[in-house]
Structures are given as C-alpha cells and as structure tokens.
Design a protein around this motif. Sequence first.
Motif, PDB file in Angstrom:
ATOM      1  N   GLU A 245      10.318   0.204  -0.585  1.00 14.62           N
ATOM      2  CA  GLU A 245      10.432  -0.799  -1.641  1.00 14.62           C
ATOM      3  C   GLU A 245       9.726  -0.278  -2.882  1.00 14.62           C
ATOM      4  O   GLU A 245       8.561   0.091  -2.819  1.00 14.62           O
ATOM      5  CB  GLU A 245       9.800  -2.097  -1.157  1.00 14.62           C
ATOM      6  CG  GLU A 245      10.243  -3.328  -1.894  1.00 14.62           C
ATOM      7  CD  GLU A 245      11.729  -3.592  -1.790  1.00 14.62           C
ATOM      8  OE1 GLU A 245      12.327  -3.778  -2.859  1.00 14.62           O
ATOM      9  OE2 GLU A 245      12.293  -3.598  -0.688  1.00 14.62           O
ATOM     10  N   PRO A 246      10.398  -0.242  -4.030  1.00 14.59           N
ATOM     11  CA  PRO A 246       9.746   0.253  -5.244  1.00 14.59           C
ATOM     12  C   PRO A 246       8.574  -0.645  -5.638  1.00 14.59           C
ATOM     13  O   PRO A 246       8.598  -1.851  -5.407  1.00 14.59           O
ATOM     14  CB  PRO A 246      10.835   0.216  -6.309  1.00 14.59           C
ATOM     15  CG  PRO A 246      12.026  -0.400  -5.684  1.00 14.59           C
ATOM     16  CD  PRO A 246      11.772  -0.614  -4.247  1.00 14.59           C
ATOM     17  N   GLU A 247       7.565  -0.042  -6.236  1.00 14.94           N
ATOM     18  CA  GLU A 247       6.345  -0.779  -6.608  1.00 14.94           C
ATOM     19  C   GLU A 247       6.650  -1.946  -7.541  1.00 14.94           C
ATOM     20  O   GLU A 247       6.014  -2.998  -7.442  1.00 14.94           O
ATOM     21  CB  GLU A 247       5.338   0.182  -7.255  1.00 14.94           C
ATOM     22  CG  GLU A 247       3.961  -0.389  -7.424  1.00 14.94           C
ATOM     23  CD  GLU A 247       3.291  -0.780  -6.108  1.00 14.94           C
ATOM     24  OE1 GLU A 247       2.547  -1.788  -6.115  1.00 14.94           O
ATOM     25  OE2 GLU A 247       3.495  -0.108  -5.088  1.00 14.94           O
TER      26      GLU A 247
ATOM     27  N   ARG B 284       9.012  -3.911  -7.435  1.00 17.07           N
ATOM     28  CA  ARG B 284       9.653  -4.994  -6.676  1.00 17.07           C
ATOM     29  C   ARG B 284       8.662  -5.703  -5.753  1.00 17.07           C
ATOM     30  O   ARG B 284       8.987  -6.774  -5.211  1.00 17.07           O
ATOM     31  CB  ARG B 284      10.803  -4.382  -5.873  1.00 17.07           C
ATOM     32  CG  ARG B 284      11.609  -5.312  -5.085  1.00 17.07           C
ATOM     33  CD  ARG B 284      12.613  -6.094  -5.925  1.00 17.07           C
ATOM     34  NE  ARG B 284      13.333  -6.987  -5.033  1.00 17.07           N
ATOM     35  CZ  ARG B 284      13.152  -8.298  -4.982  1.00 17.07           C
ATOM     36  NH1 ARG B 284      12.336  -8.888  -5.803  1.00 17.07           N
ATOM     37  NH2 ARG B 284      13.821  -9.017  -4.111  1.00 17.07           N
ATOM     38  N   ILE B 285       7.452  -5.186  -5.569  1.00 12.90           N
ATOM     39  CA  ILE B 285       6.491  -5.744  -4.609  1.00 12.90           C
ATOM     40  C   ILE B 285       6.055  -7.161  -4.989  1.00 12.90           C
ATOM     41  O   ILE B 285       6.105  -8.066  -4.159  1.00 12.90           O
ATOM     42  CB  ILE B 285       5.265  -4.807  -4.476  1.00 12.90           C
ATOM     43  CG1 ILE B 285       5.684  -3.448  -3.909  1.00 12.90           C
ATOM     44  CG2 ILE B 285       4.178  -5.442  -3.621  1.00 12.90           C
ATOM     45  CD1 ILE B 285       6.155  -3.462  -2.485  1.00 12.90           C
TER      46      ILE B 285
ATOM     47  N   ILE C  13      10.820   0.260   5.378  1.00 18.27           N
ATOM     48  CA  ILE C  13      11.646  -0.072   4.225  1.00 18.27           C
ATOM     49  C   ILE C  13      10.955   0.465   2.980  1.00 18.27           C
ATOM     50  O   ILE C  13       9.808   0.117   2.706  1.00 18.27           O
ATOM     51  CB  ILE C  13      11.833  -1.599   4.095  1.00 18.27           C
ATOM     52  CG1 ILE C  13      12.540  -2.152   5.324  1.00 18.27           C
ATOM     53  CG2 ILE C  13      12.590  -1.941   2.823  1.00 18.27           C
ATOM     54  CD1 ILE C  13      12.607  -3.656   5.360  1.00 18.27           C
TER      55      ILE C  13
ATOM     56  N   VAL D 299       3.045  -7.513   1.726  1.00 23.06           N
ATOM     57  CA  VAL D 299       4.411  -7.010   1.535  1.00 23.06           C
ATOM     58  C   VAL D 299       4.454  -5.508   1.770  1.00 23.06           C
ATOM     59  O   VAL D 299       5.348  -5.006   2.444  1.00 23.06           O
ATOM     60  CB  VAL D 299       4.925  -7.370   0.124  1.00 23.06           C
ATOM     61  CG1 VAL D 299       6.255  -6.685  -0.153  1.00 23.06           C
ATOM     62  CG2 VAL D 299       5.062  -8.868  -0.031  1.00 23.06           C
ATOM     63  N   ARG D 300       3.478  -4.786   1.234  1.00 26.92           N
ATOM     64  CA  ARG D 300       3.440  -3.324   1.446  1.00 26.92           C
ATOM     65  C   ARG D 300       3.306  -2.997   2.932  1.00 26.92           C
ATOM     66  O   ARG D 300       3.971  -2.094   3.440  1.00 26.92           O
ATOM     67  CB  ARG D 300       2.278  -2.721   0.672  1.00 26.92           C
ATOM     68  CG  ARG D 300       2.523  -2.554  -0.790  1.00 26.92           C
ATOM     69  CD  ARG D 300       1.391  -1.781  -1.468  1.00 26.92           C
ATOM     70  NE  ARG D 300       1.426  -2.000  -2.899  1.00 26.92           N
ATOM     71  CZ  ARG D 300       0.734  -2.947  -3.541  1.00 26.92           C
ATOM     72  NH1 ARG D 300      -0.084  -3.740  -2.884  1.00 26.92           N
ATOM     73  NH2 ARG D 300       0.853  -3.082  -4.839  1.00 26.92           N
TER      74      ARG D 300
ATOM     75  N   ALA E 201       6.573  -3.812   4.757  1.00 25.29           N
ATOM     76  CA  ALA E 201       7.580  -2.817   4.386  1.00 25.29           C
ATOM     77  C   ALA E 201       7.329  -1.494   5.102  1.00 25.29           C
ATOM     78  O   ALA E 201       8.262  -0.842   5.567  1.00 25.29           O
ATOM     79  CB  ALA E 201       7.586  -2.624   2.874  1.00 25.29           C
ATOM     80  N   ARG E 202       6.061  -1.102   5.191  1.00 21.82           N
ATOM     81  CA  ARG E 202       5.737   0.151   5.885  1.00 21.82           C
ATOM     82  C   ARG E 202       6.067   0.037   7.370  1.00 21.82           C
ATOM     83  O   ARG E 202       6.661   0.941   7.962  1.00 21.82           O
ATOM     84  CB  ARG E 202       4.250   0.479   5.701  1.00 21.82           C
ATOM     85  CG  ARG E 202       3.841   1.805   6.336  1.00 21.82           C
ATOM     86  CD  ARG E 202       2.366   2.116   6.118  1.00 21.82           C
ATOM     87  NE  ARG E 202       1.462   1.044   6.524  1.00 21.82           N
ATOM     88  CZ  ARG E 202       1.074   0.811   7.788  1.00 21.82           C
ATOM     89  NH1 ARG E 202       1.523   1.580   8.762  1.00 21.82           N
ATOM     90  NH2 ARG E 202       0.243  -0.159   8.077  1.00 21.82           N
TER      91      ARG E 202
ATOM     92  N   LEU F 225       8.835  -9.779  -4.714  1.00 21.76           N
ATOM     93  CA  LEU F 225       9.132  -9.973  -3.300  1.00 21.76           C
ATOM     94  C   LEU F 225       8.057 -10.825  -2.633  1.00 21.76           C
ATOM     95  O   LEU F 225       8.351 -11.676  -1.799  1.00 21.76           O
ATOM     96  CB  LEU F 225       9.262  -8.610  -2.605  1.00 21.76           C
ATOM     97  CG  LEU F 225       9.831  -8.605  -1.196  1.00 21.76           C
ATOM     98  CD1 LEU F 225      11.173  -9.303  -1.131  1.00 21.76           C
ATOM     99  CD2 LEU F 225       9.954  -7.182  -0.694  1.00 21.76           C
TER     100      LEU F 225
END
Length: 95
Positions: A19-21, A23-24, A17, A8-9, A12-13, A27
């Motif tokens: 994304e707050p930690e 929310r990882i 995007i 996910v990280r 997102a990178r 998600l």
Amino acid sequence: MAIDAATVRKVARLARIAEPEARIEPLARELSGIMDWIEQLAEVDIEGVEPMTSAVSQPAPLRDDVVTEGGDPERVLANAPRRAGDFFVVPKVVE
C-alpha cells in the motif's frame, strides 16, 4: 474503534499487500468508519429473532428420484473428445 496508520501498515504487511504511503491515512479513516458501523450493529436487539438462511422463505424445488437406464449413450458421448465403445476415454491420473 479507531484504527491508526500503524495498524494499517501492520495489517498490510501481514496480508502482504503493498500500500503506498499516501494511501495509509485515508485507508485508516475508511477502516475506522467500517469498524464504527460494525459496533453499531452490535447494539441491535436480536433477542428472539431466528437466523435466516435466505431472504425468501421458499422450499427448494425437488424432482422425483426415478431410476432410469441413463439415457442414450450415443447422444451423451456425441461431443466426447475420445471414447471407447459406450465409455469416455480420459487420461490416466493415478499411477
């Protein structure tokens, strides 16, 4: 297919995007559920099923192709911001 927090990280990178930690993890679970559902769709037998372009099989309504004089220029140009005779005046866009 399980998607973990690292994936996910990374996605997102790559998608840029933020994304707050906090929310990882939620998600990752949500995306894993979506991927599981997609894998279920792969199990459906579609042998002999024709592809659909619409949910309703109806021909598109067509009008007769008739040559006309183009209508009434006064009515067509009634709301034109600028005009020259029976023509629209537009800004020059090509040098």
